[in-house]
Design an enzyme around this catalytic site. Sequence first.
Site, PDB file in Angstrom:
ATOM      1  N   GLY A   1       9.842 -63.778   9.872  1.00 45.16           N
ATOM      2  CA  GLY A   1       8.337 -63.894   9.278  1.00 45.16           C
ATOM      3  C   GLY A   1       7.455 -62.881   9.988  1.00 45.16           C
ATOM      4  O   GLY A   1       7.586 -62.360  10.866  1.00 45.16           O
ATOM      5  N   ARG A  31      14.157 -62.508   5.260  1.00 47.43           N
ATOM      6  CA  ARG A  31      15.082 -63.239   5.891  1.00 47.43           C
ATOM      7  C   ARG A  31      16.431 -62.947   5.217  1.00 47.43           C
ATOM      8  O   ARG A  31      16.751 -63.424   4.249  1.00 47.43           O
ATOM      9  CB  ARG A  31      14.600 -64.574   6.097  1.00 47.43           C
ATOM     10  CG  ARG A  31      13.301 -64.874   6.727  1.00 47.43           C
ATOM     11  CD  ARG A  31      13.200 -66.523   7.054  1.00 47.43           C
ATOM     12  NE  ARG A  31      11.738 -66.704   7.130  1.00 47.43           N
ATOM     13  CZ  ARG A  31      11.193 -66.656   8.459  1.00 47.43           C
ATOM     14  NH1 ARG A  31      11.941 -66.254   9.643  1.00 47.43           N
ATOM     15  NH2 ARG A  31      10.017 -66.997   8.630  1.00 47.43           N
ATOM     16  N   ASP A  78      13.803 -64.838  16.723  1.00 45.30           N
ATOM     17  CA  ASP A  78      15.160 -65.097  17.191  1.00 45.30           C
ATOM     18  C   ASP A  78      16.232 -64.792  16.202  1.00 45.30           C
ATOM     19  O   ASP A  78      17.006 -64.423  16.627  1.00 45.30           O
ATOM     20  CB  ASP A  78      14.834 -66.746  17.548  1.00 45.30           C
ATOM     21  CG  ASP A  78      16.238 -67.117  18.391  1.00 45.30           C
ATOM     22  OD1 ASP A  78      16.430 -66.514  19.179  1.00 45.30           O
ATOM     23  OD2 ASP A  78      16.895 -68.112  17.886  1.00 45.30           O
ATOM     24  N   THR A 126       6.387 -62.524  16.401  1.00 39.40           N
ATOM     25  CA  THR A 126       6.437 -63.777  15.905  1.00 39.40           C
ATOM     26  C   THR A 126       5.176 -64.628  16.259  1.00 39.40           C
ATOM     27  O   THR A 126       4.889 -64.604  17.324  1.00 39.40           O
ATOM     28  CB  THR A 126       7.797 -64.479  16.149  1.00 39.40           C
ATOM     29  OG1 THR A 126       7.536 -65.937  15.757  1.00 39.40           O
ATOM     30  CG2 THR A 126       8.236 -64.759  17.363  1.00 39.40           C
ATOM     31  N   ASP A 142       5.011 -67.698  16.825  1.00 40.62           N
ATOM     32  CA  ASP A 142       5.489 -68.770  17.237  1.00 40.62           C
ATOM     33  C   ASP A 142       5.290 -68.790  18.923  1.00 40.62           C
ATOM     34  O   ASP A 142       5.303 -69.890  19.306  1.00 40.62           O
ATOM     35  CB  ASP A 142       6.960 -69.425  16.694  1.00 40.62           C
ATOM     36  CG  ASP A 142       6.712 -69.389  15.179  1.00 40.62           C
ATOM     37  OD1 ASP A 142       5.946 -69.860  14.792  1.00 40.62           O
ATOM     38  OD2 ASP A 142       7.844 -69.181  14.914  1.00 40.62           O
ATOM     39  N   ASP A 154       7.735 -68.531  20.813  1.00 40.61           N
ATOM     40  CA  ASP A 154       8.830 -69.159  21.187  1.00 40.61           C
ATOM     41  C   ASP A 154      10.092 -68.680  21.757  1.00 40.61           C
ATOM     42  O   ASP A 154      11.052 -69.430  21.953  1.00 40.61           O
ATOM     43  CB  ASP A 154       9.408 -70.025  19.736  1.00 40.61           C
ATOM     44  CG  ASP A 154       9.831 -69.255  18.852  1.00 40.61           C
ATOM     45  OD1 ASP A 154       9.544 -67.801  18.812  1.00 40.61           O
ATOM     46  OD2 ASP A 154      10.597 -69.497  17.743  1.00 40.61           O
ATOM     47  N   ARG A 187       7.328 -73.513  13.829  1.00 42.03           N
ATOM     48  CA  ARG A 187       8.677 -73.963  13.931  1.00 42.03           C
ATOM     49  C   ARG A 187       9.173 -75.002  14.745  1.00 42.03           C
ATOM     50  O   ARG A 187       8.430 -76.042  14.567  1.00 42.03           O
ATOM     51  CB  ARG A 187       9.471 -72.709  13.916  1.00 42.03           C
ATOM     52  CG  ARG A 187      10.867 -72.772  13.163  1.00 42.03           C
ATOM     53  CD  ARG A 187      11.898 -71.708  13.545  1.00 42.03           C
ATOM     54  NE  ARG A 187      11.407 -70.435  12.863  1.00 42.03           N
ATOM     55  CZ  ARG A 187      11.695 -70.262  11.374  1.00 42.03           C
ATOM     56  NH1 ARG A 187      12.403 -71.170  10.593  1.00 42.03           N
ATOM     57  NH2 ARG A 187      11.153 -69.300  10.738  1.00 42.03           N
TER      58      ARG A 187
HETATM   59  O1  F6P Z   1       8.623 -67.954  12.431  1.00 42.42           O
HETATM   60  C1  F6P Z   1       7.086 -67.826  11.818  1.00 42.42           C
HETATM   61  C2  F6P Z   1       6.864 -69.070  10.802  1.00 42.42           C
HETATM   62  O2  F6P Z   1       5.441 -68.813  10.268  1.00 42.42           O
HETATM   63  C3  F6P Z   1       7.054 -70.508  11.661  1.00 42.42           C
HETATM   64  O3  F6P Z   1       5.988 -70.947  12.253  1.00 42.42           O
HETATM   65  C4  F6P Z   1       7.199 -71.222  10.124  1.00 42.42           C
HETATM   66  O4  F6P Z   1       8.042 -72.180  10.506  1.00 42.42           O
HETATM   67  C5  F6P Z   1       8.360 -70.264   9.329  1.00 42.42           C
HETATM   68  O5  F6P Z   1       7.796 -68.960   9.778  1.00 42.42           O
HETATM   69  C6  F6P Z   1       7.774 -70.291   7.806  1.00 42.42           C
HETATM   70  O6  F6P Z   1       8.699 -69.153   7.163  1.00 42.42           O
HETATM   71  P1  F6P Z   1       8.546 -68.691   5.714  1.00 42.42           P
HETATM   72  O7  F6P Z   1       7.301 -67.904   5.646  1.00 42.42           O
HETATM   73  O8  F6P Z   1       9.816 -68.110   5.557  1.00 42.42           O
HETATM   74  O9  F6P Z   1       8.333 -70.101   4.919  1.00 42.42           O
END
Ligand code: F6P
Length: 327
Positions: free
Chosen positions: A15, A76, A107, A130, A132, A134, A176
């Site tokens: 992300g 991803r 991660d 990120t 998050d 996290d 997340r």
């Molecule tokens: O890891 C960053 C994040 O924005 C999380 O907070 C969220 O769960 C996820 O990515 C959303 O991913 P995507 O943009 O692939 O839907």
Amino acid sequence: MEPKISKIGVFTSGGDAPGMNAALRAVVRSAIYYKKEVYGIMQGYEGMIDGDIVKLGARSVGNIIQRGGTILKSARSQEFRTKEGREKAFQNLKKHGIDGLVAIGGDGTFTGLHKFYEEYSIPAVCIPGTIDNDLAGTDYTIGYDTATNTAVEAIDKIRDTAISHNRLFFIEVMGRNSGYIAINCGIAGGAVATIIPEENMTLDDLFHKLDEGGKTNKKSSLVVVAEGSKLGGAMELAKKFSERNNYFDIKVTILGHLQRGGTPTYFDRVLASKMGVAAVEGLLKGEKDVMVGIRNNIIVYNNFSTIINHQHEIDSESLRIAKILSI
Ligand code: F6P
């Protein structure tokens, strides 16, 4: 003696997060400062597999320090999870003579790179990017400060309308499986309750808290819900509470991806700049298979194996404060 690194490949993955561009700029400029060549790998591991690799110069990263998103783009990659995908990626790096890697991501990015290092031994340093926050091994990840400020700004705006209409809002924030964004948005946004995956709040606890507000003549309230909440998301919680409540008028807002965009704060730009320089200097000093972190304002290098699958824990003081202030 460590092998000498002469060509560094840099990419963003997972992300996107505000401040990734500032980190990229720092990596490119510090690599050039140390007289190394630097290559941008487009769209994370996808570009590595497809050979979408471009040479970068100091001017390629001009006028990006203030921009959200990532000019290298991100993805991803499923293919990089396969042995064949990683082999293709390795061949492309070899073709360009890339002998050191800097990844900016979270991660999932690190897990992939750790595997790649084990298979092909290309020295790799990760920069935590990120929203998050996290990741174990660092007090802050790039993008978290901006995302939290964006969310708090949105929560303040929701509060204006909540008060005007005597409403109860369930506001869902990203993160997340981590409640980091939520707990601090809850404190800064003055929430009556914050639901995070790390705490075992029951529906009864939550409903009791909200009923209390009704009894003490609270006219409006904000509940912040982490997207990883085990009690259910904002929609579900609002539905469940509305089945038993006839006091509050209930509304839901899911902040979603708006938290990922926008101009990085000064904090994220400085953090990204420090980490970008540290990543290159680390690589040149022989660091490999590590993530740069910042602990008590000091740059550290964490071994991948000690941080992968270890979540950044929420401090108990934040939980305590959120509880005291939400009466
Ligand atoms: O890891 C960053 C994040 O924005 C999380 O907070 C969220 O769960 C996820 O990515 C959303 O991913 P995507 O943009 O692939 O839907």
